[in-house]
Structure formats: structure tokens, C-alpha cells
Design an enzyme around this catalytic site. Sequence first.
Site, mmCIF file in Angstrom:
data_model
loop_
_atom_site.group_PDB
_atom_site.id
_atom_site.type_symbol
_atom_site.label_atom_id
_atom_site.label_comp_id
_atom_site.label_asym_id
_atom_site.label_seq_id
_atom_site.Cartn_x
_atom_site.Cartn_y
_atom_site.Cartn_z
ATOM 1 N N LYS A 51 -59.724 -14.678 -27.374
ATOM 2 C CA LYS A 51 -59.854 -14.230 -25.990
ATOM 3 C C LYS A 51 -58.607 -13.539 -25.450
ATOM 4 O O LYS A 51 -58.691 -12.731 -24.517
ATOM 5 C CB LYS A 51 -60.203 -15.428 -25.098
ATOM 6 N N SER A 75 -65.302 -21.281 -19.766
ATOM 7 C CA SER A 75 -65.439 -22.637 -20.296
ATOM 8 C C SER A 75 -64.109 -23.135 -20.834
ATOM 9 O O SER A 75 -63.979 -24.297 -21.193
ATOM 10 C CB SER A 75 -66.494 -22.675 -21.410
#
Length: 321
Positions: A51, A75
Site C-alpha cells: 500500500k 482496514s
Amino acid sequence: MITIQDIRNAQENIQDTINATPILQSGQLSQLCRNQVFFKCEHLQKTGSFKIRGATNKVKQVVMEGAKLVTAASSGNHGQAVSFIAQQLGVPATIVVPTDVNPCKMNAIDAYDGNIVKCGTTSAERIPRAIEIAAEQNGLFIPPYDDPYIMAGQGTTGLEILEQVQDVDAVIVPIGGGGLISGILTAIKETNPNIKVYGVEPETANDTFLSFQNGRITSITPTSTIADGLRATQPGDMTFPVMQKYLDDLVLVTDEEIRRAFSVVMERMKQIIEPSSAVTVAALMNKKLPLEGKKVVTVISGGNVDLARISELMIGTERIY
């Protein structure tokens, strides 16, 4: 749609922040899967997942355009990445996480000075709240996947695979909202369309699988799976067309199959990976794909596992082989 040039631009933009992650192999896993298996180790990336690639590409862009605050809905892994790069650039970050957020991911966001707000259990609940906070505080929302800068950043993973593994036959990628796989698809298919790219979803979080069956973006109700990073309720408006154009196939794996793959990787390779990463190994181990005797790269997307949960995720070795 993004192009391979967008991904090359992203690679130049983020190279001073990210790691070029290694490729690992396991002879026993290759034998078990009946393929020459390579592992693209994004669990060894900064912040513990892929990410950081997309987050760095996007946050650098919005800060250059004058953003004084960023928000994200996550999340965990996207939130860690946004917090990390925002901290590096001296910009405050607010991260909206699920109420059942993985403690290790929440602790990491806090360590990167991210302001944590809990909301719901799905991205459909988190994203509107993060957008709302950005509007209230005159900030900018950093999407988790459905954004060209995010997609291009994640696609740099694909460029590295092509550089690191010669004559690769296939690449297997986890699917959540589709940011990672849409970037990798673009990088690989626009370089060599003969390389197969396969996606994997948890059986209970099969929104992209159903979208393919229906020929249009299809939402599912909030669900549970041990692969908490893949609990999107629908693919992105930008990511889904890329998958429709390029994806060779999409398969599903059960939580039991994910546990088995998680356990094999830990036992044989001594690597701690997230259940969300283990879906790619599970697909190979359970012969879900038409691959045998091939040179295959499985993308290990992250390694942010709550250490207190490892015993819960493991399967006894007598049940592995």
C-alpha cells in the site's frame, strides 16, 4: 484507464520512499504446487504492505497541489501507508478504520502519528466518513484503491516482477477493491500480453467474482473472512474495467484453504504473511488454476499480522500435506 507510462512515472516518483522488495523461492512449496513458484515479498515492504506504493504516489501529488491535511479509509494497511508518507511530508493524517480493526495495524497507524477514527466494519461505511472529515477540515481524501495515482503506484509491483523474474509465465494477485491487481495488470499486459495474470478472492468476499459473472459492478453485503484486507463490498469504478479488459481468470478460496497456505508459508519459509496474502498461495496449493510446470509469481501483499492471532490462524502440520 491508467497506462504503463503512468506506472513508470509513479516508479520515478516513489523510488526514494519505497523498497524494491525481494523475490523468494521455496523448493518444497514449488514441489507441492507443481510449479516453479516465486514469492513477490511485499510483506517486507515499508509499512508492511504494497500500500505504501500507491499512497506515496497519491499523497505526494496532493501535497504538491497544496493539501494541508489528508484522510483515508482503511482496514489497516492503506491507513498505515498514508500515515507514514504524510508524516514524512509533514502533513496531518486522519484514518477511518473499522471497529474490529487489527490491533497491530491500528498501533502502526498511531506510531506514524495518524489520528484514528473508528467507523463500521466495511469500506462502504468507512469511505463516506473519511470524505466527510476531509470536507469538514478542508483536507483531501486519499482513496484506498479507486484512483489513478493509487493504481499506478501499486502497478510498480508489476514492473519489479518483470525485472526480477525472467520468462515468467503467470502472476497471481489478491483482489480486494482492485487497486493492486489493476496496476499489475496494466504493467504486465502492456509489456507482455502473453503472461497470464490471475486474481484470487476469499469465497465469502466474492464481489469481483460476482461482478464478472454479472458483467457489471455488483455489491455484496458486509461479510467476514480471515483475509480482512480483502473485505471490499464491490470493485472500484476505475479498477473493474481494467480487470475486465486484462484479467485471465478469477478464483475463490475458502478460509480453511487460506489457513493451510498461511501455515505452509510459515512452516516451510519462516515468513509471517497476512491471510490476505496467503490467498495466492492457497489458489496454487489447491490447484484452482490451470498451471503446472510453469514459472509462477505469487504476490505476497502484506505481513501485518496480529501476533496474538497466529495460533488461531495456524493449522497443525499433520493436516498440511
